[in-house]
Motif scaffolding. Structure first.
Motif, PDB file in Angstrom:
ATOM      1  N   LYS A   1       0.851  -1.187   0.000  1.00 11.87           N
ATOM      2  CA  LYS A   1       0.000   0.000   0.000  1.00 11.87           C
ATOM      3  C   LYS A   1       0.890   1.241   0.000  1.00 11.87           C
ATOM      4  N   ASP A   2       0.525   2.209  -0.822  1.00 18.01           N
ATOM      5  CA  ASP A   2       1.252   3.469  -0.878  1.00 18.01           C
ATOM      6  C   ASP A   2       0.798   4.339   0.294  1.00 18.01           C
ATOM      7  N   LEU A   3       1.622   4.423   1.315  1.00 14.99           N
ATOM      8  CA  LEU A   3       1.267   5.147   2.527  1.00 14.99           C
ATOM      9  C   LEU A   3       1.088   6.643   2.265  1.00 14.99           C
ATOM     10  N   PHE A   4       1.855   7.194   1.335  1.00 11.56           N
ATOM     11  CA  PHE A   4       1.730   8.619   1.016  1.00 11.56           C
ATOM     12  C   PHE A   4       0.353   8.914   0.420  1.00 11.56           C
ATOM     13  N   GLU A   5      -0.058   8.116  -0.529  1.00 12.99           N
ATOM     14  CA  GLU A   5      -1.378   8.270  -1.152  1.00 12.99           C
ATOM     15  C   GLU A   5      -2.478   8.071  -0.114  1.00 12.99           C
ATOM     16  N   PHE A   6      -2.303   7.071   0.729  1.00 15.18           N
ATOM     17  CA  PHE A   6      -3.283   6.773   1.766  1.00 15.18           C
ATOM     18  C   PHE A   6      -3.435   7.957   2.725  1.00 15.18           C
ATOM     19  N   PHE A   7      -2.323   8.526   3.163  1.00 14.34           N
ATOM     20  CA  PHE A   7      -2.360   9.658   4.089  1.00 14.34           C
ATOM     21  C   PHE A   7      -2.939  10.914   3.432  1.00 14.34           C
ATOM     22  N   THR A   8      -2.835  11.026   2.137  1.00 17.14           N
ATOM     23  CA  THR A   8      -3.366  12.181   1.418  1.00 17.14           C
ATOM     24  C   THR A   8      -4.876  12.082   1.205  1.00 17.14           C
ATOM     25  N   ASN A   9      -5.413  10.856   1.138  1.00 24.04           N
ATOM     26  CA  ASN A   9      -6.809  10.687   0.733  1.00 24.04           C
ATOM     27  C   ASN A   9      -7.739   9.991   1.714  1.00 24.04           C
ATOM     28  N   CYS A  10      -7.232   9.293   2.690  1.00 23.66           N
ATOM     29  CA  CYS A  10      -8.089   8.528   3.598  1.00 23.66           C
ATOM     30  C   CYS A  10      -8.933   9.458   4.471  1.00 23.66           C
ATOM     31  N   PRO A  11     -10.263   9.293   4.454  1.00 20.48           N
ATOM     32  CA  PRO A  11     -11.117  10.168   5.252  1.00 20.48           C
ATOM     33  C   PRO A  11     -11.304   9.720   6.703  1.00 20.48           C
ATOM     34  N   SER A  12     -10.677   8.614   7.079  1.00 17.65           N
ATOM     35  CA  SER A  12     -10.891   8.057   8.414  1.00 17.65           C
ATOM     36  C   SER A  12      -9.640   8.181   9.282  1.00 17.65           C
ATOM     37  N   LEU A  13      -9.753   8.917  10.378  1.00 17.47           N
ATOM     38  CA  LEU A  13      -8.630   9.042  11.304  1.00 17.47           C
ATOM     39  C   LEU A  13      -8.290   7.690  11.922  1.00 17.47           C
ATOM     40  N   ALA A  14      -9.290   6.891  12.219  1.00 18.56           N
ATOM     41  CA  ALA A  14      -9.041   5.565  12.799  1.00 18.56           C
ATOM     42  C   ALA A  14      -8.212   4.704  11.846  1.00 18.56           C
ATOM     43  N   ARG A  15      -8.544   4.724  10.559  1.00 17.80           N
ATOM     44  CA  ARG A  15      -7.787   3.939   9.581  1.00 17.80           C
ATOM     45  C   ARG A  15      -6.381   4.499   9.379  1.00 17.80           C
ATOM     46  N   LEU A  16      -6.241   5.831   9.382  1.00 17.51           N
ATOM     47  CA  LEU A  16      -4.911   6.442   9.279  1.00 17.51           C
ATOM     48  C   LEU A  16      -4.040   6.008  10.445  1.00 17.51           C
ATOM     49  N   ARG A  17      -4.599   6.084  11.641  1.00 20.51           N
ATOM     50  CA  ARG A  17      -3.861   5.697  12.842  1.00 20.51           C
ATOM     51  C   ARG A  17      -3.445   4.221  12.772  1.00 20.51           C
ATOM     52  N   GLU A  18      -4.365   3.384  12.328  1.00 19.57           N
ATOM     53  CA  GLU A  18      -4.105   1.949  12.200  1.00 19.57           C
ATOM     54  C   GLU A  18      -2.956   1.680  11.223  1.00 19.57           C
ATOM     55  N   GLU A  19      -3.018   2.288  10.048  1.00 15.63           N
ATOM     56  CA  GLU A  19      -1.972   2.108   9.039  1.00 15.63           C
ATOM     57  C   GLU A  19      -0.638   2.678   9.511  1.00 15.63           C
ATOM     58  N   GLY A  45       8.750  14.214  -2.833  1.00 19.24           N
ATOM     59  CA  GLY A  45       9.609  14.650  -1.732  1.00 19.24           C
ATOM     60  C   GLY A  45       8.839  14.899  -0.457  1.00 19.24           C
ATOM     61  N   ARG A  46       7.549  14.603  -0.474  1.00 17.02           N
ATOM     62  CA  ARG A  46       6.722  14.831   0.709  1.00 17.02           C
ATOM     63  C   ARG A  46       6.916  13.725   1.743  1.00 17.02           C
ATOM     64  N   VAL A  47       6.846  14.125   3.009  1.00 14.35           N
ATOM     65  CA  VAL A  47       6.798  13.159   4.097  1.00 14.35           C
ATOM     66  C   VAL A  47       5.334  13.042   4.523  1.00 14.35           C
ATOM     67  N   LEU A  48       5.041  12.113   5.427  1.00  7.74           N
ATOM     68  CA  LEU A  48       3.652  11.870   5.811  1.00  7.74           C
ATOM     69  C   LEU A  48       2.961  13.115   6.361  1.00  7.74           C
ATOM     70  N   LEU A  49       3.705  13.978   7.018  1.00  7.64           N
ATOM     71  CA  LEU A  49       3.104  15.188   7.558  1.00  7.64           C
ATOM     72  C   LEU A  49       2.593  16.108   6.447  1.00  7.64           C
ATOM     73  N   HIS A  50       3.314  16.172   5.323  1.00 11.04           N
ATOM     74  CA  HIS A  50       2.809  16.926   4.161  1.00 11.04           C
ATOM     75  C   HIS A  50       1.469  16.324   3.725  1.00 11.04           C
ATOM     76  N   CYS A  51       1.453  15.003   3.629  1.00 13.81           N
ATOM     77  CA  CYS A  51       0.284  14.309   3.088  1.00 13.81           C
ATOM     78  C   CYS A  51      -0.950  14.508   3.951  1.00 13.81           C
ATOM     79  N   ILE A  52      -0.797  14.399   5.258  1.00 11.68           N
ATOM     80  CA  ILE A  52      -1.959  14.590   6.125  1.00 11.68           C
ATOM     81  C   ILE A  52      -2.435  16.039   6.055  1.00 11.68           C
ATOM     82  N   GLY A  53      -1.526  16.952   5.830  1.00  9.05           N
ATOM     83  CA  GLY A  53      -1.901  18.355   5.678  1.00  9.05           C
ATOM     84  C   GLY A  53      -2.684  18.627   4.404  1.00  9.05           C
ATOM     85  N   LEU A  54      -2.517  17.779   3.398  1.00 16.33           N
ATOM     86  CA  LEU A  54      -3.230  17.931   2.123  1.00 16.33           C
ATOM     87  C   LEU A  54      -4.525  17.119   2.074  1.00 16.33           C
ATOM     88  N   ASN A  55      -4.822  16.406   3.148  1.00 21.31           N
ATOM     89  CA  ASN A  55      -5.968  15.490   3.171  1.00 21.31           C
ATOM     90  C   ASN A  55      -7.266  16.233   3.509  1.00 21.31           C
TER      91      ASN A  55
END
Length: 121
Positions: A1-19, A45-55
């Motif tokens: 699973k592409d964690l960057f894509e997941f962090f950018t698009n997942c609408p569920s905090l519970a699922r983000l936390r789980e992953e 070049g984004r880290v997960l924090l960038h991705c969650i900020g774009l979600n």
């Protein structure tokens, strides 16, 4: 699973936390502790924090914009992501954006466009 894509698009905090927790455990279990939060996406070049900020889905769908739900997202960032990689807040992506600055810039540009439309400028 592409964690960057997941962090950018997942609408569920519970699922983000789980992953996120599963990825951290996998890193720790590898013996190399590669730090999932410090690894940048090869393309952006984004880290997960960038991705969650774009979600946008996480803020608009999961929280409904409520203060209490947004506070849960903030706690996740402050208590789980940043302790693993504190310098993520100053990690620049390939476009020289720090986490959250791209979203803030988009918001400012949208406000300017609305103001220009309203004033006819």
């Amino acid at each position: 699973k592409d964690l960057f894509e997941f962090f950018t698009n997942c609408p569920s905090l519970a699922r983000l936390r789980e992953e996120f927790r599963a990825a951290v455990e996998a890193d720790e279990g590898s013996g190399a502790f590669l730090n999932v939060c410090a690894r940048p996406d090869e393309t952006t070049g984004r880290v997960l924090l960038h991705c969650i900020g774009l979600n946008r889905s996480l803020i608009l769908i999961s929280t409904g914009g409520s203060d209490a739900a947004i506070s849960q997202v903030n706690r996740f960032i402050m208590q789980e992501i940043l302790p693993v990689h504190p310098s993520a807040v100053i990690d620049e992506d390939n476009n020289n954006n720090f986490p959250f600055t791209e979203t803030i810039t988009e918001w400012i540009n949208a406000r300017r466009a609305v103001r220009a439309w309203v004033t006819g400028a």
